[in-house]
Design a protein around this motif. Structure first.
Motif, PDB file in Angstrom:
ATOM      1  N   GLN A  27       0.697  -1.317  -0.044  1.00 13.38           N
ATOM      2  CA  GLN A  27      -0.270   0.084   0.183  1.00 13.38           C
ATOM      3  C   GLN A  27       0.844   1.157   0.061  1.00 13.38           C
ATOM      4  OE1 GLN A  27      -2.689  -0.058   3.378  1.00 13.38           O
ATOM      5  NE2 GLN A  27      -0.825   0.161   4.836  1.00 13.38           N
ATOM      6  N   ALA A  28       2.051   1.378   0.404  1.00 14.73           N
ATOM      7  CA  ALA A  28       2.810   2.301   0.535  1.00 14.73           C
ATOM      8  C   ALA A  28       3.550   2.757  -0.829  1.00 14.73           C
ATOM      9  CB  ALA A  28       3.875   2.351   1.628  1.00 14.73           C
ATOM     10  N   LEU A  29       3.646   1.717  -1.718  1.00 12.57           N
ATOM     11  CA  LEU A  29       4.015   2.060  -3.045  1.00 12.57           C
ATOM     12  C   LEU A  29       3.197   2.819  -3.750  1.00 12.57           C
ATOM     13  CD1 LEU A  29       5.180  -1.691  -3.782  1.00 12.57           C
ATOM     14  CD2 LEU A  29       6.688   0.154  -2.715  1.00 12.57           C
ATOM     15  N   SER A  30       3.825   3.345  -4.982  1.00  9.11           N
ATOM     16  CA  SER A  30       3.162   4.078  -5.907  1.00  9.11           C
ATOM     17  C   SER A  30       2.046   3.229  -6.553  1.00  9.11           C
ATOM     18  CB  SER A  30       4.007   5.063  -6.885  1.00  9.11           C
ATOM     19  OG  SER A  30       4.707   3.895  -7.979  1.00  9.11           O
ATOM     20  N   PRO A  31       1.075   3.863  -7.226  1.00 10.53           N
ATOM     21  CA  PRO A  31       0.153   2.969  -8.134  1.00 10.53           C
ATOM     22  C   PRO A  31       0.907   2.058  -9.165  1.00 10.53           C
ATOM     23  CG  PRO A  31      -0.727   5.136  -7.733  1.00 10.53           C
ATOM     24  CD  PRO A  31       0.575   5.261  -6.981  1.00 10.53           C
ATOM     25  N   GLN A  32       1.924   2.480  -9.703  1.00  8.18           N
ATOM     26  CA  GLN A  32       2.562   2.001 -10.886  1.00  8.18           C
ATOM     27  C   GLN A  32       3.487   0.656 -10.176  1.00  8.18           C
ATOM     28  OE1 GLN A  32       2.122   2.114 -14.036  1.00  8.18           O
ATOM     29  NE2 GLN A  32       3.498   0.483 -14.674  1.00  8.18           N
ATOM     30  N   GLU A  33       3.952   1.128  -8.986  1.00  5.27           N
ATOM     31  CA  GLU A  33       4.741  -0.052  -8.350  1.00  5.27           C
ATOM     32  C   GLU A  33       3.779  -0.981  -7.610  1.00  5.27           C
ATOM     33  OE1 GLU A  33       6.887   2.479  -5.540  1.00  5.27           O
ATOM     34  OE2 GLU A  33       8.604   2.229  -6.763  1.00  5.27           O
ATOM     35  N   GLN A  34       2.749  -0.725  -7.394  1.00 10.75           N
ATOM     36  CA  GLN A  34       1.553  -1.597  -6.810  1.00 10.75           C
ATOM     37  C   GLN A  34       1.339  -2.584  -7.925  1.00 10.75           C
ATOM     38  OE1 GLN A  34      -1.643   0.050  -4.662  1.00 10.75           O
ATOM     39  NE2 GLN A  34      -0.320   1.309  -3.648  1.00 10.75           N
ATOM     40  N   LYS A  35       1.047  -2.006  -9.082  1.00  6.82           N
ATOM     41  CA  LYS A  35       0.338  -2.773 -10.069  1.00  6.82           C
ATOM     42  C   LYS A  35       1.448  -3.894 -10.542  1.00  6.82           C
ATOM     43  CE  LYS A  35      -1.039  -2.298 -15.008  1.00  6.82           C
ATOM     44  NZ  LYS A  35      -1.327  -1.764 -15.964  1.00  6.82           N
ATOM     45  N   GLN A  36       2.859  -3.329 -10.540  1.00  5.94           N
ATOM     46  CA  GLN A  36       3.888  -4.333 -11.124  1.00  5.94           C
ATOM     47  C   GLN A  36       4.035  -5.358  -9.898  1.00  5.94           C
ATOM     48  OE1 GLN A  36       6.088  -4.056 -13.875  1.00  5.94           O
ATOM     49  NE2 GLN A  36       6.277  -6.181 -13.304  1.00  5.94           N
ATOM     50  N   GLN A  37       3.866  -4.909  -8.618  1.00  8.66           N
ATOM     51  CA  GLN A  37       3.944  -6.021  -7.740  1.00  8.66           C
ATOM     52  C   GLN A  37       3.022  -7.031  -7.785  1.00  8.66           C
ATOM     53  OE1 GLN A  37       6.457  -6.629  -5.488  1.00  8.66           O
ATOM     54  NE2 GLN A  37       7.513  -4.727  -6.295  1.00  8.66           N
ATOM     55  N   ILE A  38       1.728  -6.855  -8.059  1.00  7.20           N
ATOM     56  CA  ILE A  38       0.659  -7.543  -8.144  1.00  7.20           C
ATOM     57  C   ILE A  38       0.883  -8.523  -9.415  1.00  7.20           C
ATOM     58  CG2 ILE A  38      -1.711  -7.505  -8.742  1.00  7.20           C
ATOM     59  CD1 ILE A  38      -2.181  -4.933  -6.956  1.00  7.20           C
ATOM     60  N   GLU A  39       1.486  -7.980 -10.406  1.00 10.05           N
ATOM     61  CA  GLU A  39       1.633  -8.774 -11.804  1.00 10.05           C
ATOM     62  C   GLU A  39       2.572  -9.746 -11.120  1.00 10.05           C
ATOM     63  OE1 GLU A  39       0.222  -9.108 -14.672  1.00 10.05           O
ATOM     64  OE2 GLU A  39      -1.002  -7.537 -14.353  1.00 10.05           O
ATOM     65  N   TRP A  40       3.665  -9.553 -10.597  1.00  4.79           N
ATOM     66  CA  TRP A  40       4.836 -10.343 -10.266  1.00  4.79           C
ATOM     67  C   TRP A  40       4.026 -11.404  -9.283  1.00  4.79           C
ATOM     68  CZ3 TRP A  40       8.903  -5.949  -9.137  1.00  4.79           C
ATOM     69  CH2 TRP A  40       9.515  -5.820 -10.126  1.00  4.79           C
ATOM     70  N   ALA A  41       3.395 -11.005  -8.437  1.00  2.88           N
ATOM     71  CA  ALA A  41       2.677 -12.105  -7.520  1.00  2.88           C
ATOM     72  C   ALA A  41       2.024 -13.127  -8.180  1.00  2.88           C
ATOM     73  CB  ALA A  41       1.956 -11.178  -6.366  1.00  2.88           C
ATOM     74  N   PHE A  42       1.030 -12.490  -9.102  1.00  3.66           N
ATOM     75  CA  PHE A  42       0.256 -13.281  -9.953  1.00  3.66           C
ATOM     76  C   PHE A  42       1.283 -14.268 -10.789  1.00  3.66           C
ATOM     77  CE2 PHE A  42      -2.316 -14.085 -13.833  1.00  3.66           C
ATOM     78  CZ  PHE A  42      -3.506 -14.532 -13.214  1.00  3.66           C
ATOM     79  N   GLU A  43       1.990 -13.864 -11.219  1.00  6.57           N
ATOM     80  CA  GLU A  43       2.892 -14.773 -12.183  1.00  6.57           C
ATOM     81  C   GLU A  43       3.557 -15.850 -11.220  1.00  6.57           C
ATOM     82  OE1 GLU A  43       5.599 -12.088 -14.244  1.00  6.57           O
ATOM     83  OE2 GLU A  43       4.127 -11.208 -15.607  1.00  6.57           O
ATOM     84  N   ASP A  44       4.105 -15.435 -10.109  1.00  4.82           N
ATOM     85  CA  ASP A  44       4.591 -16.386  -9.149  1.00  4.82           C
ATOM     86  C   ASP A  44       3.645 -17.233  -8.604  1.00  4.82           C
ATOM     87  OD1 ASP A  44       7.154 -14.951  -9.409  1.00  4.82           O
ATOM     88  OD2 ASP A  44       6.748 -13.885  -7.114  1.00  4.82           O
ATOM     89  N   GLU A  45       2.464 -16.988  -8.478  1.00  5.05           N
ATOM     90  CA  GLU A  45       1.330 -17.797  -7.986  1.00  5.05           C
ATOM     91  C   GLU A  45       1.199 -18.787  -8.956  1.00  5.05           C
ATOM     92  OE1 GLU A  45      -1.515 -19.811  -5.947  1.00  5.05           O
ATOM     93  OE2 GLU A  45      -0.092 -18.590  -5.059  1.00  5.05           O
ATOM     94  N   ALA A  46       1.211 -18.270 -10.460  1.00  2.00           N
ATOM     95  CA  ALA A  46       0.915 -19.320 -11.733  1.00  2.00           C
ATOM     96  C   ALA A  46       2.110 -20.255 -11.443  1.00  2.00           C
ATOM     97  CB  ALA A  46       0.706 -18.587 -13.009  1.00  2.00           C
ATOM     98  N   GLN A  47       3.393 -19.744 -11.544  1.00  2.00           N
ATOM     99  CA  GLN A  47       4.338 -20.822 -11.603  1.00  2.00           C
ATOM    100  C   GLN A  47       4.389 -21.866 -10.326  1.00  2.00           C
ATOM    101  OE1 GLN A  47       8.229 -18.734 -11.145  1.00  2.00           O
ATOM    102  NE2 GLN A  47       9.255 -20.531 -12.158  1.00  2.00           N
ATOM    103  N   GLU A  48       4.020 -21.453  -9.002  1.00  2.00           N
ATOM    104  CA  GLU A  48       3.910 -22.349  -7.948  1.00  2.00           C
ATOM    105  C   GLU A  48       2.898 -23.346  -8.283  1.00  2.00           C
ATOM    106  OE1 GLU A  48       3.309 -20.195  -4.343  1.00  2.00           O
ATOM    107  OE2 GLU A  48       4.670 -18.826  -4.677  1.00  2.00           O
ATOM    108  N   GLN A  49       1.771 -23.027  -9.205  1.00  2.00           N
ATOM    109  CA  GLN A  49       0.692 -23.870  -9.427  1.00  2.00           C
ATOM    110  C   GLN A  49       0.942 -24.823 -10.605  1.00  2.00           C
ATOM    111  OE1 GLN A  49      -3.337 -22.692  -9.419  1.00  2.00           O
ATOM    112  NE2 GLN A  49      -2.825 -21.245  -7.772  1.00  2.00           N
ATOM    113  N   GLY A  50       2.393 -24.519 -11.287  1.00  2.89           N
ATOM    114  CA  GLY A  50       2.734 -24.949 -12.478  1.00  2.89           C
ATOM    115  C   GLY A  50       1.825 -24.764 -13.798  1.00  2.89           C
ATOM    116  N   LEU A  51       1.469 -23.665 -13.570  1.00  3.86           N
ATOM    117  CA  LEU A  51       0.602 -23.096 -14.758  1.00  3.86           C
ATOM    118  C   LEU A  51       1.496 -21.831 -15.350  1.00  3.86           C
ATOM    119  CD1 LEU A  51      -2.936 -22.843 -13.056  1.00  3.86           C
ATOM    120  CD2 LEU A  51      -2.015 -24.474 -14.458  1.00  3.86           C
ATOM    121  N   GLU A  52       0.897 -21.520 -16.591  1.00  4.55           N
ATOM    122  CA  GLU A  52       1.386 -20.122 -17.261  1.00  4.55           C
ATOM    123  C   GLU A  52       0.244 -19.109 -16.667  1.00  4.55           C
ATOM    124  OE1 GLU A  52       3.965 -19.566 -19.343  1.00  4.55           O
ATOM    125  OE2 GLU A  52       4.321 -21.532 -19.376  1.00  4.55           O
TER     126      GLU A  52
END
Length: 98
Positions: A27-52
């Protein structure tokens, strides 16, 4: 079924709703940084599940197993077309049922 161009955004919304701790953490990050962090977390979650990431997105937004299957096939057909491959050739190459 959600329109193709809206699927990723809808999946990210569901992902964020399911991960309030992540939102609090960034929450303390800029909106752009928040968006990037969410995308990275989403990609990490996909990878953890063995998915694209696109597969995770479809899983999050599908209303039924049948809709998930239809969206997966639609996506694969789009990729085959973009690659200039016949559907049969694409299925064979990717070990997909025809």
């Amino acid at each position: 079924m959600i329109a193709k161009e809206s699927r990723h955004a809808a999946a990210i919304e569901k992902f964020m709703a399911a991960n309030p701790a992540l939102l609090e953490e960034i929450q303390a990050l800029s909106p752009q940084e928040q968006k990037q962090q969410i995308e990275w977390a989403f990609e990490d979650e996909a990878q953890e599940q063995g998915l694209e990431p696109w597969e995770l997105a479809l899983q999050l937004i599908a209303q039924s197993p049948e809709e998930l299957h239809a969206m997966r096939i639609e996506t694969h057909r789009d990729v085959a077309e973009a690659l200039g491959m016949s559907w049969e050739e694409y299925c064979s190459f990717n070990e997909l049922p025809k």
